[in-house]
Scaffold this motif. Structure first.
Motif, PDB file in Angstrom:
ATOM      1  N   UNK A   1       0.858  -1.178   0.000  1.00 15.69           N
ATOM      2  CA  UNK A   1       0.000   0.000   0.000  1.00 15.69           C
ATOM      3  C   UNK A   1       0.889   1.221   0.000  1.00 15.69           C
ATOM      4  N   UNK A   2       0.436   2.272  -0.663  1.00 15.76           N
ATOM      5  CA  UNK A   2       1.249   3.486  -0.696  1.00 15.76           C
ATOM      6  C   UNK A   2       1.135   4.233   0.622  1.00 15.76           C
ATOM      7  N   UNK A   3       2.131   5.055   0.892  1.00 15.05           N
ATOM      8  CA  UNK A   3       2.133   5.843   2.116  1.00 15.05           C
ATOM      9  C   UNK A   3       1.061   6.924   2.077  1.00 15.05           C
ATOM     10  N   UNK A   4       0.784   7.415   0.892  1.00 17.68           N
ATOM     11  CA  UNK A   4      -0.315   8.357   0.708  1.00 17.68           C
ATOM     12  C   UNK A   4      -1.313   7.698  -0.249  1.00 17.68           C
ATOM     13  N   UNK A   5      -2.196   8.448  -0.827  1.00 20.50           N
ATOM     14  CA  UNK A   5      -3.217   7.835  -1.684  1.00 20.50           C
ATOM     15  C   UNK A   5      -2.800   7.700  -3.145  1.00 20.50           C
ATOM     16  N   UNK A   6      -1.516   7.880  -3.431  1.00 20.77           N
ATOM     17  CA  UNK A   6      -1.042   7.744  -4.799  1.00 20.77           C
ATOM     18  C   UNK A   6      -0.917   6.272  -5.168  1.00 20.77           C
ATOM     19  N   UNK A   7      -0.994   6.009  -6.483  1.00 21.95           N
ATOM     20  CA  UNK A   7      -0.827   4.635  -6.962  1.00 21.95           C
ATOM     21  C   UNK A   7       0.640   4.246  -6.919  1.00 21.95           C
ATOM     22  N   UNK A   8       0.889   2.994  -6.613  1.00 22.91           N
ATOM     23  CA  UNK A   8       2.264   2.465  -6.635  1.00 22.91           C
ATOM     24  C   UNK A   8       2.579   2.083  -8.076  1.00 22.91           C
ATOM     25  N   UNK A   9       3.741   2.494  -8.547  1.00 20.67           N
ATOM     26  CA  UNK A   9       4.158   2.191  -9.909  1.00 20.67           C
ATOM     27  C   UNK A   9       4.500   0.705 -10.018  1.00 20.67           C
ATOM     28  N   UNK A  10       3.703  -0.027 -10.815  1.00 26.21           N
ATOM     29  CA  UNK A  10       3.901  -1.474 -10.957  1.00 26.21           C
ATOM     30  C   UNK A  10       5.259  -1.812 -11.554  1.00 26.21           C
ATOM     31  N   UNK A  11       5.717  -0.995 -12.500  1.00 28.92           N
ATOM     32  CA  UNK A  11       6.996  -1.279 -13.145  1.00 28.92           C
ATOM     33  C   UNK A  11       8.156  -1.141 -12.151  1.00 28.92           C
ATOM     34  N   UNK A  12       8.056  -0.228 -11.204  1.00 28.67           N
ATOM     35  CA  UNK A  12       9.079  -0.085 -10.166  1.00 28.67           C
ATOM     36  C   UNK A  12       9.101  -1.317  -9.277  1.00 28.67           C
ATOM     37  N   UNK A  13       7.922  -1.837  -8.941  1.00 28.59           N
ATOM     38  CA  UNK A  13       7.834  -3.043  -8.112  1.00 28.59           C
ATOM     39  C   UNK A  13       8.403  -4.239  -8.872  1.00 28.59           C
ATOM     40  N   UNK A  14       8.028  -4.385 -10.138  1.00 27.27           N
ATOM     41  CA  UNK A  14       8.542  -5.490 -10.963  1.00 27.27           C
ATOM     42  C   UNK A  14      10.067  -5.409 -11.053  1.00 27.27           C
ATOM     43  N   UNK A  15      10.595  -4.208 -11.278  1.00 27.09           N
ATOM     44  CA  UNK A  15      12.052  -4.019 -11.356  1.00 27.09           C
ATOM     45  C   UNK A  15      12.730  -4.380 -10.036  1.00 27.09           C
TER      46      UNK A  15
ATOM     47  N   UNK B   1      19.043 -15.958  -8.875  1.00 29.64           N
ATOM     48  CA  UNK B   1      17.869 -16.707  -9.344  1.00 29.64           C
ATOM     49  C   UNK B   1      17.096 -15.971 -10.432  1.00 29.64           C
ATOM     50  N   UNK B   2      17.665 -14.922 -10.985  1.00 28.64           N
ATOM     51  CA  UNK B   2      16.960 -14.107 -11.969  1.00 28.64           C
ATOM     52  C   UNK B   2      16.542 -14.858 -13.213  1.00 28.64           C
ATOM     53  N   UNK B   3      17.333 -15.812 -13.660  1.00 30.44           N
ATOM     54  CA  UNK B   3      17.018 -16.558 -14.885  1.00 30.44           C
ATOM     55  C   UNK B   3      15.985 -17.658 -14.664  1.00 30.44           C
ATOM     56  N   UNK B   4      15.749 -18.025 -13.421  1.00 31.28           N
ATOM     57  CA  UNK B   4      14.839 -19.133 -13.129  1.00 31.28           C
ATOM     58  C   UNK B   4      13.395 -18.712 -12.877  1.00 31.28           C
ATOM     59  N   UNK B   5      13.155 -17.399 -12.775  1.00 30.89           N
ATOM     60  CA  UNK B   5      11.820 -16.922 -12.423  1.00 30.89           C
ATOM     61  C   UNK B   5      11.380 -15.785 -13.331  1.00 30.89           C
ATOM     62  N   UNK B   6      10.087 -15.792 -13.658  1.00 30.85           N
ATOM     63  CA  UNK B   6       9.477 -14.706 -14.426  1.00 30.85           C
ATOM     64  C   UNK B   6       8.629 -13.874 -13.474  1.00 30.85           C
ATOM     65  N   UNK B   7       8.620 -12.580 -13.698  1.00 32.07           N
ATOM     66  CA  UNK B   7       7.796 -11.672 -12.906  1.00 32.07           C
ATOM     67  C   UNK B   7       6.718 -11.140 -13.843  1.00 32.07           C
ATOM     68  N   UNK B   8       5.476 -11.523 -13.577  1.00 30.65           N
ATOM     69  CA  UNK B   8       4.357 -11.232 -14.476  1.00 30.65           C
ATOM     70  C   UNK B   8       3.386 -10.278 -13.788  1.00 30.65           C
ATOM     71  N   UNK B   9       3.054  -9.194 -14.462  1.00 33.72           N
ATOM     72  CA  UNK B   9       2.122  -8.207 -13.924  1.00 33.72           C
ATOM     73  C   UNK B   9       0.815  -8.266 -14.686  1.00 33.72           C
ATOM     74  N   UNK B  10      -0.288  -8.430 -13.940  1.00 28.94           N
ATOM     75  CA  UNK B  10      -1.618  -8.431 -14.548  1.00 28.94           C
ATOM     76  C   UNK B  10      -2.568  -7.717 -13.599  1.00 28.94           C
ATOM     77  N   UNK B  11      -3.106  -6.601 -14.061  1.00 30.83           N
ATOM     78  CA  UNK B  11      -3.957  -5.735 -13.249  1.00 30.83           C
ATOM     79  C   UNK B  11      -3.203  -5.317 -11.984  1.00 30.83           C
ATOM     80  N   UNK B  12      -3.748  -5.592 -10.812  1.00 25.70           N
ATOM     81  CA  UNK B  12      -3.084  -5.219  -9.563  1.00 25.70           C
ATOM     82  C   UNK B  12      -2.420  -6.403  -8.878  1.00 25.70           C
ATOM     83  N   UNK B  13      -2.108  -7.450  -9.652  1.00 30.97           N
ATOM     84  CA  UNK B  13      -1.442  -8.629  -9.115  1.00 30.97           C
ATOM     85  C   UNK B  13      -0.129  -8.837  -9.860  1.00 30.97           C
TER      86      UNK B  13
END
Length: 121
Positions: A38-52, A63-75
């Motif tokens: 959850x964000x500290x204020x009411x702003x949206x969290x940037x999904x690409x920053x979280x994925x990165x 373990x970077x080559x063994x796992x994929x990070x997939x973003x779909x909607x808010x999951x």
């Protein structure tokens, strides 16, 4: 609010949650096989920053080559590419302390106690 599904990396979930929440300045909420940010204020969290941040963490433990990070909607799903699951002794859950008011997470009980005081000022 973003949900990060950690089923395939459950043994390192606690380390991951600390790293990612610090990188994106968000409040984590722990669940059994996932965590939410959850964000500290009411702003949206940037999904690409979280994925990165998740990818950086996986790379840092080799373990970077063994796992994929997939973003779909808010999951965001961390999925094993080859079926490999990280087998590591996880931190005991009693080693992490979480604030009941805001979800702040720390390894140190005294730090949690000091943090909790700010809610009663």
């Amino acid at each position: 609010m973003l949900t990060i599904d950690c089923r395939d990396v459950a043994s390192i979930k606690n380390e991951l949650v600390i790293y990612v929440s610090d990188q994106v300045a968000a409040i984590p909420t722990l669940k059994i096989n996932e965590f939410m940010l959850s964000s500290l204020d009411d702003e949206k969290i940037d999904k690409m920053t979280v994925v990165s941040a998740i990818k950086e963490f996986l790379e840092s433990i080799g373990e970077g080559r063994n796992f994929a990070v997939i973003s779909k909607n808010d999951v965001i799903l961390i999925k094993s590419i080859s079926g490999k699951i990280i087998e590591r002794d996880p931190f005991p859950s009693s080693d992490l302390f979480s604030c009941t008011h805001c979800g702040f997470v720390t390894r140190y009980e005294i730090e949690l106690q000091n943090h909790t005081k700010i809610h009663y000022l």
